[in-house]
Design a protein around this motif. Structure first.
Motif, PDB file in Angstrom:
ATOM      1  N   UNK A 175       0.851  -1.173   0.000  1.00  0.00           N
ATOM      2  CA  UNK A 175       0.000   0.000   0.000  1.00  0.00           C
ATOM      3  C   UNK A 175       0.896   1.235   0.000  1.00  0.00           C
ATOM      4  N   UNK A 176       0.587   2.140  -0.870  1.00  0.00           N
ATOM      5  CA  UNK A 176       1.409   3.338  -1.009  1.00  0.00           C
ATOM      6  C   UNK A 176       0.869   4.466  -0.125  1.00  0.00           C
ATOM      7  N   UNK A 177       1.687   5.485   0.028  1.00  0.00           N
ATOM      8  CA  UNK A 177       1.266   6.668   0.769  1.00  0.00           C
ATOM      9  C   UNK A 177       0.053   7.313   0.098  1.00  0.00           C
ATOM     10  N   UNK A 178       0.007   7.260  -1.215  1.00  0.00           N
ATOM     11  CA  UNK A 178      -1.129   7.793  -1.957  1.00  0.00           C
ATOM     12  C   UNK A 178      -2.427   7.112  -1.537  1.00  0.00           C
ATOM     13  N   UNK A 179      -2.406   5.787  -1.416  1.00  0.00           N
ATOM     14  CA  UNK A 179      -3.596   5.051  -0.995  1.00  0.00           C
ATOM     15  C   UNK A 179      -3.983   5.393   0.438  1.00  0.00           C
ATOM     16  N   UNK A 180      -3.013   5.548   1.297  1.00  0.00           N
ATOM     17  CA  UNK A 180      -3.292   5.951   2.680  1.00  0.00           C
ATOM     18  C   UNK A 180      -3.970   7.314   2.706  1.00  0.00           C
ATOM     19  N   UNK A 181      -3.491   8.223   1.881  1.00  0.00           N
ATOM     20  CA  UNK A 181      -4.098   9.548   1.802  1.00  0.00           C
ATOM     21  C   UNK A 181      -5.522   9.475   1.249  1.00  0.00           C
ATOM     22  N   UNK A 182      -5.752   8.634   0.253  1.00  0.00           N
ATOM     23  CA  UNK A 182      -7.097   8.472  -0.294  1.00  0.00           C
ATOM     24  C   UNK A 182      -8.067   7.970   0.776  1.00  0.00           C
ATOM     25  N   UNK A 183      -7.647   6.977   1.542  1.00  0.00           N
ATOM     26  CA  UNK A 183      -8.499   6.445   2.609  1.00  0.00           C
ATOM     27  C   UNK A 183      -8.767   7.529   3.652  1.00  0.00           C
ATOM     28  N   UNK A 184      -7.740   8.288   3.999  1.00  0.00           N
ATOM     29  CA  UNK A 184      -7.892   9.362   4.976  1.00  0.00           C
ATOM     30  C   UNK A 184      -8.827  10.458   4.502  1.00  0.00           C
ATOM     31  N   UNK A 185      -8.693  10.855   3.250  1.00  0.00           N
ATOM     32  CA  UNK A 185      -9.565  11.893   2.693  1.00  0.00           C
ATOM     33  C   UNK A 185     -11.007  11.387   2.631  1.00  0.00           C
ATOM     34  N   UNK A 186     -11.175  10.173   2.150  1.00  0.00           N
ATOM     35  CA  UNK A 186     -12.517   9.591   2.109  1.00  0.00           C
ATOM     36  C   UNK A 186     -13.115   9.475   3.502  1.00  0.00           C
ATOM     37  N   UNK A 187     -12.309   9.044   4.470  1.00  0.00           N
ATOM     38  CA  UNK A 187     -12.770   8.917   5.848  1.00  0.00           C
ATOM     39  C   UNK A 187     -13.175  10.249   6.451  1.00  0.00           C
ATOM     40  N   UNK A 188     -12.423  11.286   6.140  1.00  0.00           N
ATOM     41  CA  UNK A 188     -12.738  12.632   6.631  1.00  0.00           C
ATOM     42  C   UNK A 188     -14.140  13.046   6.178  1.00  0.00           C
ATOM     43  N   UNK A 189     -14.398  12.897   4.885  1.00  0.00           N
ATOM     44  CA  UNK A 189     -15.699  13.302   4.349  1.00  0.00           C
ATOM     45  C   UNK A 189     -16.811  12.345   4.759  1.00  0.00           C
ATOM     46  N   UNK A 190     -16.506  11.068   4.890  1.00  0.00           N
ATOM     47  CA  UNK A 190     -17.504  10.106   5.348  1.00  0.00           C
ATOM     48  C   UNK A 190     -17.961  10.388   6.768  1.00  0.00           C
ATOM     49  N   UNK A 191     -17.022  10.740   7.645  1.00  0.00           N
ATOM     50  CA  UNK A 191     -17.371  11.050   9.033  1.00  0.00           C
ATOM     51  C   UNK A 191     -18.223  12.312   9.122  1.00  0.00           C
ATOM     52  N   UNK A 192     -17.887  13.300   8.324  1.00  0.00           N
ATOM     53  CA  UNK A 192     -18.673  14.538   8.312  1.00  0.00           C
ATOM     54  C   UNK A 192     -20.089  14.264   7.804  1.00  0.00           C
ATOM     55  N   UNK A 193     -20.212  13.489   6.738  1.00  0.00           N
ATOM     56  CA  UNK A 193     -21.539  13.150   6.207  1.00  0.00           C
ATOM     57  C   UNK A 193     -22.339  12.348   7.229  1.00  0.00           C
ATOM     58  N   UNK A 194     -21.673  11.449   7.935  1.00  0.00           N
ATOM     59  CA  UNK A 194     -22.368  10.685   8.973  1.00  0.00           C
ATOM     60  C   UNK A 194     -22.934  11.611  10.039  1.00  0.00           C
ATOM     61  N   UNK A 195     -22.166  12.575  10.458  1.00  0.00           N
ATOM     62  CA  UNK A 195     -22.631  13.542  11.453  1.00  0.00           C
ATOM     63  C   UNK A 195     -23.851  14.299  10.937  1.00  0.00           C
ATOM     64  N   UNK A 196     -23.783  14.801   9.716  1.00  0.00           N
ATOM     65  CA  UNK A 196     -24.892  15.568   9.126  1.00  0.00           C
ATOM     66  C   UNK A 196     -26.151  14.718   9.010  1.00  0.00           C
ATOM     67  N   UNK A 197     -26.004  13.521   8.459  1.00  0.00           N
ATOM     68  CA  UNK A 197     -27.164  12.653   8.269  1.00  0.00           C
ATOM     69  C   UNK A 197     -27.748  12.258   9.627  1.00  0.00           C
ATOM     70  N   UNK A 198     -26.891  11.934  10.564  1.00  0.00           N
ATOM     71  CA  UNK A 198     -27.341  11.562  11.901  1.00  0.00           C
ATOM     72  C   UNK A 198     -28.126  12.692  12.563  1.00  0.00           C
TER      73      UNK A 198
END
Length: 122
Positions: free
Chosen positions: A1-24
């Motif tokens: 796994x490359x640093x790029x993939x780690x960053x992609x997961x982190x960016x996706x996780x950031x926005x996923x957590x925010x969306x979860x908060x909003x929807x909740x």
């Protein structure tokens, strides 16, 4: 796994957590329920959407961003478990059974439906 993939997961996780908060918050403002409705709806939505991603053949970096990152943070297995334990501790057996049946059964059915939809439209 490359640093790029780690960053992609982190960016996706950031926005996923925010969306979860909003929807909740939106669900909790509009709905009063005997079961934890926000977690239930979010996890069922996540099952369907992740199924669509898998069925449509999304893979690689795009799946890391959306599937692993965004959907991983948007859905919440730990909150589901905690809320189920709270229902048990409050001796709300009917609500606990309903919550578990809808969460597990509904999640499996919606994931399957999502895969089928993804394959059909993808």
């Amino acid at each position: 796994m490359s640093l790029f993939h780690v960053l992609l997961v982190g960016i996706g996780g950031f926005f996923g957590a925010i969306c979860r908060l909003w929807v909740s918050q939106a669900i909790n403002k509009r709905m009063v329920s005997r079961v934890p409705a926000a977690t239930l709806v979010i996890n069922l939505m996540g099952s369907l959407l992740l199924g669509i991603m898998v069925g449509s053949g999304i893979e690689g970096s795009f799946f890391m961003l959306l599937g692993t990152g965004f959907m991983g943070a948007f859905t919440t297995f730990s909150t589901f478990k905690l809320e189920a334990i709270q229902l048990h501790m409050d001796k709300r057996k009917k609500e606990l059974m309903l919550y578990n049946v809808l969460s597990y059964g509904g999640g499996i059915l919606l994931a399957f439906l999502g895969i089928e939809l993804g394959m059909f439209f993808g």
